[in-house]
Motif scaffolding. Structure first.
Motif, short mmCIF file in Angstrom:
data_model
loop_
_atom_site.label_atom_id
_atom_site.label_comp_id
_atom_site.label_asym_id
_atom_site.label_seq_id
_atom_site.Cartn_x
_atom_site.Cartn_y
_atom_site.Cartn_z
N SER A 1 0.74 -1.45 0.06
CA SER A 1 0.14 0.16 0.10
C SER A 1 0.83 1.29 0.16
N ARG A 2 2.28 1.26 0.30
CA ARG A 2 3.12 2.51 0.09
C ARG A 2 3.47 2.43 -1.19
N THR A 3 3.12 1.79 -1.95
CA THR A 3 3.66 1.96 -3.55
C THR A 3 3.15 3.49 -4.09
N ASN A 4 4.01 4.23 -4.45
CA ASN A 4 3.92 5.69 -4.69
C ASN A 4 3.33 5.68 -6.22
N THR A 5 2.43 6.65 -6.42
CA THR A 5 1.97 6.92 -7.90
C THR A 5 3.08 7.44 -8.69
N PHE A 6 3.94 8.35 -8.19
CA PHE A 6 4.94 8.54 -9.10
C PHE A 6 5.92 7.55 -9.67
N PHE A 7 5.99 6.50 -8.62
CA PHE A 7 6.69 5.38 -9.08
C PHE A 7 6.08 4.53 -10.20
N MET A 8 4.79 4.28 -10.17
CA MET A 8 3.71 3.72 -11.09
C MET A 8 3.95 4.40 -12.43
N VAL A 9 4.00 5.88 -12.49
CA VAL A 9 4.02 6.69 -13.80
C VAL A 9 5.22 6.39 -14.33
N MET A 10 6.36 6.43 -13.72
CA MET A 10 7.65 6.27 -14.15
C MET A 10 8.06 5.03 -14.70
N LEU A 11 7.45 4.06 -14.19
CA LEU A 11 7.61 2.62 -14.46
C LEU A 11 6.88 2.73 -16.10
N ALA A 12 5.92 3.01 -16.17
CA ALA A 12 5.06 3.16 -17.45
C ALA A 12 5.82 4.10 -18.41
N ALA A 13 6.29 5.17 -18.06
CA ALA A 13 7.12 5.86 -19.02
C ALA A 13 8.44 5.36 -19.42
N LYS A 14 9.27 4.73 -18.42
CA LYS A 14 10.27 3.62 -19.04
C LYS A 14 9.80 2.70 -19.83
N LEU A 15 8.67 2.24 -19.87
CA LEU A 15 8.31 1.03 -20.73
C LEU A 15 8.32 1.52 -22.10
N VAL A 16 7.50 2.87 -22.26
CA VAL A 16 7.19 3.46 -23.35
C VAL A 16 8.17 3.92 -23.89
N VAL A 17 9.41 4.63 -23.35
CA VAL A 17 10.52 5.32 -23.78
C VAL A 17 11.35 3.85 -24.29
N GLY A 18 11.60 3.06 -23.64
CA GLY A 18 12.38 1.75 -24.22
C GLY A 18 11.91 1.11 -25.35
N TYR A 19 10.45 0.99 -25.50
CA TYR A 19 9.82 0.52 -26.76
C TYR A 19 9.52 1.27 -27.93
N ALA A 20 9.27 2.44 -27.54
CA ALA A 20 9.15 3.56 -28.69
C ALA A 20 10.40 3.93 -29.35
N GLY A 21 11.48 3.74 -28.81
CA GLY A 21 12.76 4.36 -29.41
C GLY A 21 12.74 5.84 -29.06
N ALA A 22 12.68 6.41 -28.08
CA ALA A 22 12.41 7.89 -27.61
C ALA A 22 13.90 8.57 -27.99
N PRO A 23 13.89 9.83 -28.53
CA PRO A 23 15.38 10.76 -28.44
C PRO A 23 16.20 10.54 -27.40
N GLU A 24 17.17 10.89 -27.56
CA GLU A 24 18.27 10.79 -26.41
C GLU A 24 17.84 11.72 -25.29
N GLN A 25 17.63 13.00 -25.50
CA GLN A 25 17.19 14.01 -24.32
C GLN A 25 16.01 13.39 -23.79
N VAL A 26 14.86 13.07 -24.31
CA VAL A 26 13.67 12.46 -23.62
C VAL A 26 14.14 11.10 -22.70
N SER A 27 15.02 10.29 -23.53
CA SER A 27 15.21 8.99 -22.78
C SER A 27 16.03 9.29 -21.42
N LYS A 28 16.82 10.35 -21.56
CA LYS A 28 17.75 10.78 -20.48
C LYS A 28 16.91 11.30 -19.18
#
Length: 400
Positions: free
Chosen positions: A84-111
């Motif tokens: 229950s202490r799982t943070n919403t920010f962690f959930m969002v960044m986990l989803a964003a990490k998957l999006v960036v890794g799968y969709a081939g984001a540009p370098e600055q966005v990926s960083k």
């Protein structure tokens, strides 16, 4: 001719034009990425949204686990509280990490996403670890045999120390992953920790000893223990010391560290208590009686409903033939053991009297000697009264 030193104005470290240029470049690359990779982004976004929803459901499940555990300190509560202490920010960044890794984001966005993901994940794992560690400690301290006011009040200090240690490690890990040289910071924290540890080493030693008592459980409140030459009943296990009520009614207070450094006998956990009787019989006892004596002792012990261990001849004494009998009283209760030992002793005396087996007591006899050391013989026909003759007397003396 005089000269003036003119100091050139120092340029600011962060230039507004540079920030605007970087934001403009990041925006342009993001727009281009969305234009040419919109399908991959949509697929990754859908997967990320599903993951976020699943984590939200898991967080609600954790809250239900906490409500289901009636004790409030069980393992269901510990796991549920951590989830229950799982943070919403962690959930969002986990989803964003998957999006960036799968969709081939540009370098600055990926960083940018990688930076935020490192921060979110490291501190989230520190939060989970804190909840599990504190939950495990509370699970042990909430036992009725270990709950004490001093120990429960120490939970605030324990919570502070665990939180500080975990989040300090998380902060150092984040800086190290971002390329910052943390050698000096780690060295400073180490020196500070050593200084604090040396200043309060006695307190910390007793605190960790209290935690060792809770987790290892060599004894608990209400147990009868023996350490060194002292015995008593454990009344309270505190943050710094343990209080033991002595067998004579006194209260003994010993620090937790010193107590654990000693050999502790937990009498409450005994599965039996053993008694031994040394029995000396007269040398003139018949051979048949001597040979049947071990069997007789076994019969006496078993007749008193106690556990016979062994009985036999142990040696030739100064005035007796020595035998020994050993028997057990089941369980840790000392009163039952004491009463059983008394019954066996009285039964031995009764059976020996019935069979005419003599238990002689030690006798001391004084002889009269001449000046040259030779015994004066014979003795007078009538023994004079005690103290009437300083030179000769015969005085039996019983020894306790």
């Amino acid at each position: 001719m005089s000269t003036k030193n003119v100091t050139a104005p120092r340029e600011p470290l962060i230039k507004p034009d540079g920030i605007q240029q970087q934001l403009s470049s990041l925006t342009h690359e993001s727009v281009q990425w969305l234009r040419f990779h919109w399908l991959q982004i949509l697929i990754a976004f859908a997967v990320g949204a599903a993951i976020v929803l699943a984590l939200h459901a898991a967080r609600r499940l954790g809250a239900r686990l906490c409500r289901r555990d009636k004790s409030g300190t069980g393992w269901l509560t510990i796991v549920g509280r951590a989830i229950s202490r799982t943070n919403t920010f962690f959930m969002v960044m986990l989803a964003a990490k998957l999006v960036v890794g799968y969709a081939g984001a540009p370098e600055q966005v990926s960083k940018t996403v990688n930076f935020l993901w490192i921060v979110a994940s490291v501190f989230q794992f520190a939060t989970w670890a804190r909840e599990v560690i504190l939950g495990a400690i509370e699970h042990r301290t909430q036992s009725e045999h270990y709950a004490g006011e001093a120990l429960l009040s120490a939970m605030g200090l324990i919570r502070l120390l665990v939180t500080f240690a975990l989040f300090a490690i998380a902060f150092v890990v984040v800086l190290d992953n971002l390329g910052v040289n943390v050698t000096g910071l780690v060295a400073g924290l180490g020196v500070g920790g050593i200084a604090i540890g040396l200043a309060a080493q006695g307190i910390f030693a007793d605190l960790f000893a209290a935690l060792a008592i809770i987790f290892d459980r060599p004894f608990r409140r209400g147990d009868s223990v023996t350490y060194d030459t002292a015995s008593g009943t454990v009344e309270n296990i505190g943050l710094k010391s343990t209080r033991i009520r002595g067998i004579d009614g006194e209260e003994r207070i010993i620090s937790n560290k010193n107590l654990l450094d000693k050999e502790i006998l937990n009498n409450t956990l005994r599965n039996h208590r053993r008694a031994r009787f040394a029995i000396g019989v007269a040398y003139e006892t018949p051979q048949e009686s001597l040979e049947s004596l071990p069997a007789l002792l076994k019969e006496i012990v078993e007749g008193e409903k106690l556990t016979f261990v062994r009985a036999g001849f142990t040696g030739f004494g100064a005035s007796t033939l020595d035998f020994e009998v050993q028997f057990d009283s089941d369980g840790p209760d000392y009163a039952s053991f004491y009463n059983g030992r008394t019954r066996v002793g009285m039964a031995i005396l009764r059976r020996f009297n019935e069979q005419g087996i003599n238990l002689p007591f030690p006798i001391q006899t004084n002889y009269t000697a001449a000046p040259d050391g030779k015994l004066v013989m014979p003795y007078p026909a009538e023994t004079p009264a005690l103290g009437a003759t300083a030179g000769s007397s015969t005085e039996p003396a019983r020894q306790a």
